[in-house]
Write a protein that holds these residues in place. Structure first.
Motif, PDB file in Angstrom:
ATOM      1  N   ASP A 168      51.165 -88.923 -16.353  1.00 32.50           N
ATOM      2  CA  ASP A 168      52.028 -89.008 -17.745  1.00 32.50           C
ATOM      3  C   ASP A 168      51.584 -88.596 -19.297  1.00 32.50           C
ATOM      4  O   ASP A 168      51.871 -88.885 -20.135  1.00 32.50           O
ATOM      5  N   LEU A 169      50.801 -87.279 -18.789  1.00 34.24           N
ATOM      6  CA  LEU A 169      49.691 -86.957 -20.132  1.00 34.24           C
ATOM      7  C   LEU A 169      50.856 -85.992 -20.957  1.00 34.24           C
ATOM      8  O   LEU A 169      50.909 -86.449 -22.221  1.00 34.24           O
ATOM      9  N   PHE A 170      52.112 -85.116 -20.848  1.00 37.44           N
ATOM     10  CA  PHE A 170      53.219 -84.428 -20.805  1.00 37.44           C
ATOM     11  C   PHE A 170      53.970 -85.130 -21.293  1.00 37.44           C
ATOM     12  O   PHE A 170      54.427 -85.193 -22.863  1.00 37.44           O
ATOM     13  N   TYR A 171      54.571 -86.487 -21.298  1.00 34.86           N
ATOM     14  CA  TYR A 171      55.146 -87.459 -21.235  1.00 34.86           C
ATOM     15  C   TYR A 171      54.686 -87.989 -23.224  1.00 34.86           C
ATOM     16  O   TYR A 171      55.158 -88.157 -23.843  1.00 34.86           O
ATOM     17  N   ARG A 172      53.332 -88.134 -22.595  1.00 35.95           N
ATOM     18  CA  ARG A 172      52.725 -88.538 -24.390  1.00 35.95           C
ATOM     19  C   ARG A 172      52.613 -87.700 -25.303  1.00 35.95           C
ATOM     20  O   ARG A 172      52.768 -88.178 -26.356  1.00 35.95           O
ATOM     21  N   LYS A 173      52.124 -86.929 -24.781  1.00 30.30           N
ATOM     22  CA  LYS A 173      52.207 -85.609 -25.970  1.00 30.30           C
ATOM     23  C   LYS A 173      53.849 -85.122 -26.541  1.00 30.30           C
ATOM     24  O   LYS A 173      53.741 -85.140 -27.792  1.00 30.30           O
ATOM     25  N   LEU A 174      54.181 -85.285 -25.713  1.00 31.24           N
ATOM     26  CA  LEU A 174      56.128 -84.903 -26.203  1.00 31.24           C
ATOM     27  C   LEU A 174      56.624 -86.225 -27.043  1.00 31.24           C
ATOM     28  O   LEU A 174      57.020 -85.662 -28.205  1.00 31.24           O
ATOM     29  N   VAL A 175      55.842 -87.306 -26.536  1.00 33.67           N
ATOM     30  CA  VAL A 175      56.207 -88.588 -27.954  1.00 33.67           C
ATOM     31  C   VAL A 175      55.870 -88.505 -29.559  1.00 33.67           C
ATOM     32  O   VAL A 175      55.890 -88.389 -30.255  1.00 33.67           O
ATOM     33  N   GLN A 176      54.410 -87.320 -29.174  1.00 31.14           N
ATOM     34  CA  GLN A 176      53.816 -87.495 -30.578  1.00 31.14           C
ATOM     35  C   GLN A 176      54.466 -86.218 -31.126  1.00 31.14           C
ATOM     36  O   GLN A 176      53.785 -85.969 -32.136  1.00 31.14           O
ATOM     37  N   VAL A 177      54.648 -85.987 -30.754  1.00 26.77           N
ATOM     38  CA  VAL A 177      55.135 -84.576 -31.318  1.00 26.77           C
ATOM     39  C   VAL A 177      56.291 -85.020 -32.280  1.00 26.77           C
ATOM     40  O   VAL A 177      56.506 -84.373 -33.633  1.00 26.77           O
ATOM     41  N   PHE A 178      57.411 -85.911 -32.083  1.00 26.67           N
ATOM     42  CA  PHE A 178      58.743 -85.947 -33.156  1.00 26.67           C
ATOM     43  C   PHE A 178      58.018 -86.994 -33.606  1.00 26.67           C
ATOM     44  O   PHE A 178      57.099 -88.035 -33.148  1.00 26.67           O
ATOM     45  N   PRO A 179      58.403 -87.115 -35.821  1.00 28.60           N
ATOM     46  CA  PRO A 179      57.825 -87.579 -35.893  1.00 28.60           C
ATOM     47  C   PRO A 179      58.442 -88.756 -36.562  1.00 28.60           C
ATOM     48  O   PRO A 179      57.319 -89.532 -36.771  1.00 28.60           O
ATOM     49  N   THR A 180      59.627 -88.869 -36.101  1.00 32.03           N
ATOM     50  CA  THR A 180      60.250 -90.476 -35.697  1.00 32.03           C
ATOM     51  C   THR A 180      60.381 -91.251 -34.847  1.00 32.03           C
ATOM     52  O   THR A 180      60.389 -90.807 -33.776  1.00 32.03           O
ATOM     53  N   MET A 181      60.360 -92.563 -35.376  1.00 31.06           N
ATOM     54  CA  MET A 181      60.408 -93.447 -34.068  1.00 31.06           C
ATOM     55  C   MET A 181      61.674 -93.227 -33.259  1.00 31.06           C
ATOM     56  O   MET A 181      62.236 -93.306 -32.220  1.00 31.06           O
TER      57      MET A 181
END
Length: 367
Positions: A168-181
């Protein structure tokens, strides 16, 4: 429409053209990358399930990709010998077809003779000279094709294994890219929706095509066609090409059947049965098993297959529908694009149904 808006639309149009031009010339680079991502999306639910029972992501990725590689080698090894034999016997096959279709050949020969006489009269004493350009040898062309296909398959498998091993590495990085919930939830739900749709579609189509290959191989064996196993494998592979795969398979079967059977009428039972079986699969079995949620607008699918087939040939036609599925899911999960997603859907429901599908709901990272 003011000048600024016109300039914006013009720039977007130019960027779109530039992307397609780049895709055309960079096919050998882009195609294996797309295939690798699609294979990883297809196998990711299986990899995640293996991880849940305690198998490390790296090991599960190695098992799945090795199984895929073995399957590819078995298919290639099982059909290569027969295909090479057919290639060697091509002159004999053409001669047999000409002999059995002699009545039609006579009429064609008469038309050709008249055409040549007319051309001779039109040319008069001044005949143009024809310059023959020597083409690359068959062995050289075959070697280049095998090298290109082998490189594509190798890059596809390696990339898919790396993506699966990352978990799930890329999924976690994708979540971290976006600033808002809200952006994080929307991005994650879109990625999981793409994964579910593509995986369900490709796995289901693979199972359907495998069953189709068994049925067609059995039918041709009952008719007395040799190499029924090879015909089943070819039917399995060709059915990944929407619309054109079934037609091309029936045409190939008809050519070989005419050379194998004495009666042309009996030989035509092979392609007719092929078309009937593929029609039943395409009109009844696939819509029922794929389901309403993955139903696609047939016009959009046809245009997409034609376009990518024109752009990249057979490989483009193969990836056309999965790429369209990905684009459709993206459109359904982003408000400005939901109208496009509605028109790409095969559903007959209202637009607000397309806007309110459950794929727009956030998906947890443990899926």
């Amino acid at each position: 429409m003011d000048d600024t808006t016109s300039i914006k639309y013009s720039l977007r149009f130019l960027v779109l053209i530039a992307l397609f031009v780049t895709a055309y010339f960079a096919r050998d680079l882009i195609l294996p990358l797309i295939l690798g991502f699609l294979l990883a999306l297809t196998l990711s639910p299986l990899s995640r399930g293996m991880t849940r029972v305690g198998i490390p992501a790296i090991l599960s990725a190695a098992i799945l990709i090795t199984s895929a590689a073995v399957g590819i080698l078995l298919v290639a090894g099982g059909t290569a010998g027969t295909l090479a034999l057919w290639s060697d016997e091509l002159p004999r096959i053409i001669s047999d077809i000409r002999h059995k279709m002699s009545g039609m050949n006579d009429a064609v020969e008469q038309v050709r003779s008249v055409t040549e006489e007319v051309e001779a009269i039109g040319d008069g004493p001044n005949k143009t000279q024809t310059v023959a350009v020597e083409q690359p040898g068959i062995v050289s062309s075959a070697f280049d094709t095998l090298t290109r296909v082998g490189a594509t398959v190798a890059v596809t498998l390696i990339l898919a294994m790396l993506l699966l091993a990352s978990g799930d590495l890329f999924y976690r990085k994708l979540v971290q890219v976006f600033p808002t919930m809200t952006g994080k939830k929307r991005a994650l739900s879109t990625v999981y929706a793409i994964e579910r749709r593509v995986s369900h579609y490709l796995l289901t189509i693979t199972v359907i095509n495998a069953g189709l290959g068994v049925v067609i191989g059995t039918y041709l064996a009952l008719l007395g066609m040799p190499n029924a196993l090879v015909w089943g494998v070819l039917a399995f592979l060709l059915n990944f090409l929407p619309y054109i795969g079934g037609f091309f398979g029936a045409l190939l079967v008809s050519v070989l059947a005419i050379t194998e059977f004495d009666s042309v009428g009996y030989a035509l039972l092979a392609p007719l049965g092929y078309l009937v079986i593929t029609s039943i699969e395409g009109q009844l079995v696939t819509p029922w098993l794929v389901g309403r949620r993955l139903a696609m607008n047939t016009v959009a699918v046809f245009i997409t297959v034609v376009f990518w087939g024109w752009l990249w040939g057979v490989p483009g036609a193969l990836v056309a529908v999965p790429v369209l599925v990905v684009f459709k899911v993206i459109c359904e999960n982003f408000e400005p694009l939901k109208t496009i997603g509605f028109f790409l859907s095969g559903d007959e429901g209202p637009l607000n149904e397309a806007k309110g599908n459950d794929d727009s709901q956030p998906a947890s990272a443990s899926q």
